[in-house]
Design a protein around this motif. Structure first.
Motif, PDB file in Angstrom:
ATOM      1  N   GLU A 161       8.631  -6.786  -6.407  1.00  0.00           N
ATOM      2  CA  GLU A 161       9.322  -7.577  -5.386  1.00  0.00           C
ATOM      3  C   GLU A 161       8.383  -7.902  -4.222  1.00  0.00           C
ATOM      4  OE1 GLU A 161      12.411  -9.031  -5.410  1.00  0.00           O
ATOM      5  OE2 GLU A 161      12.285  -8.430  -7.518  1.00  0.00           O
ATOM      6  N   ILE A 162       7.578  -6.932  -3.819  1.00  0.00           N
ATOM      7  CA  ILE A 162       6.610  -7.180  -2.738  1.00  0.00           C
ATOM      8  C   ILE A 162       5.605  -8.238  -3.169  1.00  0.00           C
ATOM      9  CG2 ILE A 162       4.765  -6.157  -1.332  1.00  0.00           C
ATOM     10  CD1 ILE A 162       6.383  -3.469  -1.540  1.00  0.00           C
ATOM     11  N   ILE A 163       5.172  -8.174  -4.417  1.00  0.00           N
ATOM     12  CA  ILE A 163       4.234  -9.181  -4.937  1.00  0.00           C
ATOM     13  C   ILE A 163       4.861 -10.573  -4.878  1.00  0.00           C
ATOM     14  CG2 ILE A 163       3.055  -9.987  -7.029  1.00  0.00           C
ATOM     15  CD1 ILE A 163       2.679  -6.955  -7.740  1.00  0.00           C
ATOM     16  N   LYS A 164       6.137 -10.679  -5.261  1.00  0.00           N
ATOM     17  CA  LYS A 164       6.831 -11.973  -5.192  1.00  0.00           C
ATOM     18  C   LYS A 164       6.914 -12.477  -3.754  1.00  0.00           C
ATOM     19  CE  LYS A 164       9.819 -11.239  -9.190  1.00  0.00           C
ATOM     20  NZ  LYS A 164      11.208 -10.971  -9.606  1.00  0.00           N
ATOM     21  N   GLU A 165       7.258 -11.575  -2.841  1.00  0.00           N
ATOM     22  CA  GLU A 165       7.339 -11.959  -1.427  1.00  0.00           C
ATOM     23  C   GLU A 165       5.974 -12.421  -0.914  1.00  0.00           C
ATOM     24  OE1 GLU A 165       8.916  -8.678   0.851  1.00  0.00           O
ATOM     25  OE2 GLU A 165      10.620  -8.472  -0.509  1.00  0.00           O
ATOM     26  N   HIS A 166       4.942 -11.701  -1.294  1.00  0.00           N
ATOM     27  CA  HIS A 166       3.585 -12.042  -0.847  1.00  0.00           C
ATOM     28  C   HIS A 166       3.174 -13.418  -1.382  1.00  0.00           C
ATOM     29  CE1 HIS A 166      -0.339 -11.138   0.794  1.00  0.00           C
ATOM     30  NE2 HIS A 166      -0.877 -11.549  -0.329  1.00  0.00           N
TER      31      HIS A 166
ATOM     32  N   GLN B 182       0.831  -1.196   0.000  1.00  0.00           N
ATOM     33  CA  GLN B 182       0.000   0.000   0.000  1.00  0.00           C
ATOM     34  C   GLN B 182       0.875   1.259   0.000  1.00  0.00           C
ATOM     35  OE1 GLN B 182      -2.869   0.781  -0.719  1.00  0.00           O
ATOM     36  NE2 GLN B 182      -3.263   2.751   0.221  1.00  0.00           N
ATOM     37  N   SER B 183       1.894   1.269   0.809  1.00  0.00           N
ATOM     38  CA  SER B 183       2.794   2.414   0.881  1.00  0.00           C
ATOM     39  C   SER B 183       3.521   2.626  -0.445  1.00  0.00           C
ATOM     40  CB  SER B 183       3.800   2.193   2.009  1.00  0.00           C
ATOM     41  OG  SER B 183       4.747   3.219   2.043  1.00  0.00           O
ATOM     42  N   GLU B 184       4.020   1.565  -1.018  1.00  0.00           N
ATOM     43  CA  GLU B 184       4.740   1.673  -2.290  1.00  0.00           C
ATOM     44  C   GLU B 184       3.806   2.044  -3.428  1.00  0.00           C
ATOM     45  OE1 GLU B 184       7.837   2.307  -4.435  1.00  0.00           O
ATOM     46  OE2 GLU B 184       8.123   1.553  -2.400  1.00  0.00           O
ATOM     47  N   ARG B 185       2.580   1.590  -3.355  1.00  0.00           N
ATOM     48  CA  ARG B 185       1.584   1.951  -4.375  1.00  0.00           C
ATOM     49  C   ARG B 185       1.336   3.454  -4.356  1.00  0.00           C
ATOM     50  NH1 ARG B 185      -4.496   0.806  -4.944  1.00  0.00           N
ATOM     51  NH2 ARG B 185      -4.458   1.160  -2.719  1.00  0.00           N
ATOM     52  N   GLU B 186       1.257   4.032  -3.178  1.00  0.00           N
ATOM     53  CA  GLU B 186       1.092   5.484  -3.050  1.00  0.00           C
ATOM     54  C   GLU B 186       2.333   6.202  -3.569  1.00  0.00           C
ATOM     55  OE1 GLU B 186      -1.685   7.158  -2.298  1.00  0.00           O
ATOM     56  OE2 GLU B 186      -2.647   5.189  -2.205  1.00  0.00           O
ATOM     57  N   ARG B 187       3.510   5.659  -3.283  1.00  0.00           N
ATOM     58  CA  ARG B 187       4.744   6.248  -3.788  1.00  0.00           C
ATOM     59  C   ARG B 187       4.770   6.197  -5.315  1.00  0.00           C
ATOM     60  NH1 ARG B 187       9.877   3.740  -1.453  1.00  0.00           N
ATOM     61  NH2 ARG B 187       9.071   4.762   0.381  1.00  0.00           N
ATOM     62  N   PHE B 188       4.343   5.069  -5.878  1.00  0.00           N
ATOM     63  CA  PHE B 188       4.279   4.926  -7.329  1.00  0.00           C
ATOM     64  C   PHE B 188       3.408   6.021  -7.939  1.00  0.00           C
ATOM     65  CE2 PHE B 188       1.572   3.297 -10.798  1.00  0.00           C
ATOM     66  CZ  PHE B 188       2.526   3.196 -11.810  1.00  0.00           C
ATOM     67  N   LYS B 189       2.235   6.225  -7.362  1.00  0.00           N
ATOM     68  CA  LYS B 189       1.336   7.264  -7.876  1.00  0.00           C
ATOM     69  C   LYS B 189       2.009   8.629  -7.838  1.00  0.00           C
ATOM     70  CE  LYS B 189      -2.944   5.072  -6.294  1.00  0.00           C
ATOM     71  NZ  LYS B 189      -4.067   5.211  -5.334  1.00  0.00           N
ATOM     72  N   SER B 190       2.618   8.941  -6.726  1.00  0.00           N
ATOM     73  CA  SER B 190       3.286  10.226  -6.559  1.00  0.00           C
ATOM     74  C   SER B 190       4.462  10.380  -7.531  1.00  0.00           C
ATOM     75  CB  SER B 190       3.776  10.366  -5.118  1.00  0.00           C
ATOM     76  OG  SER B 190       4.510  11.542  -4.947  1.00  0.00           O
TER      77      SER B 190
ATOM     78  N   ARG C 220      11.806   9.507 -14.287  1.00  0.00           N
ATOM     79  CA  ARG C 220      11.368   8.247 -14.906  1.00  0.00           C
ATOM     80  C   ARG C 220      12.029   7.061 -14.214  1.00  0.00           C
ATOM     81  NH1 ARG C 220       9.184   7.109 -20.279  1.00  0.00           N
ATOM     82  NH2 ARG C 220       9.685   4.975 -20.861  1.00  0.00           N
ATOM     83  N   GLU C 221      13.281   7.210 -13.845  1.00  0.00           N
ATOM     84  CA  GLU C 221      14.001   6.144 -13.135  1.00  0.00           C
ATOM     85  C   GLU C 221      13.354   5.868 -11.782  1.00  0.00           C
ATOM     86  OE1 GLU C 221      16.484   3.071 -12.494  1.00  0.00           O
ATOM     87  OE2 GLU C 221      16.274   4.155 -14.384  1.00  0.00           O
ATOM     88  N   LYS C 222      12.894   6.903 -11.106  1.00  0.00           N
ATOM     89  CA  LYS C 222      12.213   6.716  -9.824  1.00  0.00           C
ATOM     90  C   LYS C 222      10.923   5.922 -10.000  1.00  0.00           C
ATOM     91  CE  LYS C 222      14.132  10.592  -7.308  1.00  0.00           C
ATOM     92  NZ  LYS C 222      13.851  11.763  -6.486  1.00  0.00           N
ATOM     93  N   VAL C 223      10.209   6.168 -11.092  1.00  0.00           N
ATOM     94  CA  VAL C 223       9.002   5.391 -11.383  1.00  0.00           C
ATOM     95  C   VAL C 223       9.378   3.929 -11.605  1.00  0.00           C
ATOM     96  CG1 VAL C 223       7.118   5.028 -13.037  1.00  0.00           C
ATOM     97  CG2 VAL C 223       7.720   7.355 -12.331  1.00  0.00           C
ATOM     98  N   ALA C 224      10.419   3.699 -12.378  1.00  0.00           N
ATOM     99  CA  ALA C 224      10.868   2.324 -12.649  1.00  0.00           C
ATOM    100  C   ALA C 224      11.286   1.616 -11.365  1.00  0.00           C
ATOM    101  CB  ALA C 224      12.020   2.339 -13.651  1.00  0.00           C
ATOM    102  N   GLU C 225      11.963   2.326 -10.475  1.00  0.00           N
ATOM    103  CA  GLU C 225      12.364   1.738  -9.197  1.00  0.00           C
ATOM    104  C   GLU C 225      11.144   1.379  -8.354  1.00  0.00           C
ATOM    105  OE1 GLU C 225      14.917   4.726  -7.535  1.00  0.00           O
ATOM    106  OE2 GLU C 225      16.535   4.300  -8.953  1.00  0.00           O
ATOM    107  N   SER C 226      10.135   2.230  -8.364  1.00  0.00           N
ATOM    108  CA  SER C 226       8.924   1.948  -7.608  1.00  0.00           C
ATOM    109  C   SER C 226       8.212   0.709  -8.164  1.00  0.00           C
ATOM    110  CB  SER C 226       7.990   3.164  -7.637  1.00  0.00           C
ATOM    111  OG  SER C 226       6.858   2.926  -6.842  1.00  0.00           O
ATOM    112  N   ILE C 227       8.144   0.613  -9.472  1.00  0.00           N
ATOM    113  CA  ILE C 227       7.541  -0.562 -10.107  1.00  0.00           C
ATOM    114  C   ILE C 227       8.310  -1.817  -9.702  1.00  0.00           C
ATOM    115  CG2 ILE C 227       7.178  -1.722 -12.331  1.00  0.00           C
ATOM    116  CD1 ILE C 227       6.525   1.106 -13.462  1.00  0.00           C
TER     117      ILE C 227
END
Length: 168
Positions: free
Chosen positions: A144-149, A89-97, A132-139
């Motif tokens: 990675e979180i999805i894989k862990e989950h 959830q936190s990373e999803r918000e970061r992605f949007k931002s 753009r690199e920050k967006v790629a890092e967030s993705i």
């Protein structure tokens, strides 16, 4: 056209490089095609953002939240699942931002007249690449979180069923 895209948006490890006369000339001469490429990138990026945003929303609400709720209803506490859900959830918000910041930077880049202000254009291009690199890092972090989950879900399944030989 593909070469222009690669040149315009290739990741650069050397930033803020001093422009030589050849680069300044190339930017000025190819300004219209560069602008057209940037507009296409902007359009496809917006579509990608909508698609990814919808996918991340589905993963969060349709899978993570529902699974967590189901565990609670069955009296199963699992901190890893709760942590992954919060991190996602936190990373999803970061992605949007980050995507909004990138989009704004790209709009500003497109507004610069690269024919008359190639140095200013290149400077803004470098900043846009960083965004753009920050967006790629967030993705990447979201993936990675999805894989862990996924791994945590399989661990719980194996724990409940008493079977640890299932393929992941």
């Amino acid at each position: 056209m593909l070469a222009a895209l690669i040149v315009v948006f290739s990741s650069s490890t050397v930033t803020a490089a001093k422009l030589d006369d050849n680069r300044i000339g190339a930017i000025s001469q190819n300004c219209s095609s560069i602008k057209e490429s940037l507009r296409r990138i902007e359009s496809s990026g917006a579509k990608s953002r909508v698609y990814l945003g919808a996918q991340y929303e589905t993963i969060y609400t349709g899978l993570m939240s529902n699974f967590s709720l189901r565990l609670m209803r069955n009296g199963i506490a699992n901190q890893a699942i709760a942590d992954e859900q919060a991190a996602f959830q936190s990373e999803r918000e970061r992605f949007k931002s980050e995507f909004i910041n990138y989009s704004q930077e790209l709009e500003e880049l497109i507004d610069i007249n690269c024919r008359t202000e190639p140095e200013k254009f290149y400077s803004k291009l470098e900043k846009t690449r960083e965004k753009r690199e920050k967006v790629a890092e967030s993705i990447h972090r979201l993936n990675e979180i999805i894989k862990e989950h996924r791994s945590s879900v399989f661990d719980i399944r194996d724990e409940i069923s008493g079977d640890d030989k299932n393929e992941r």
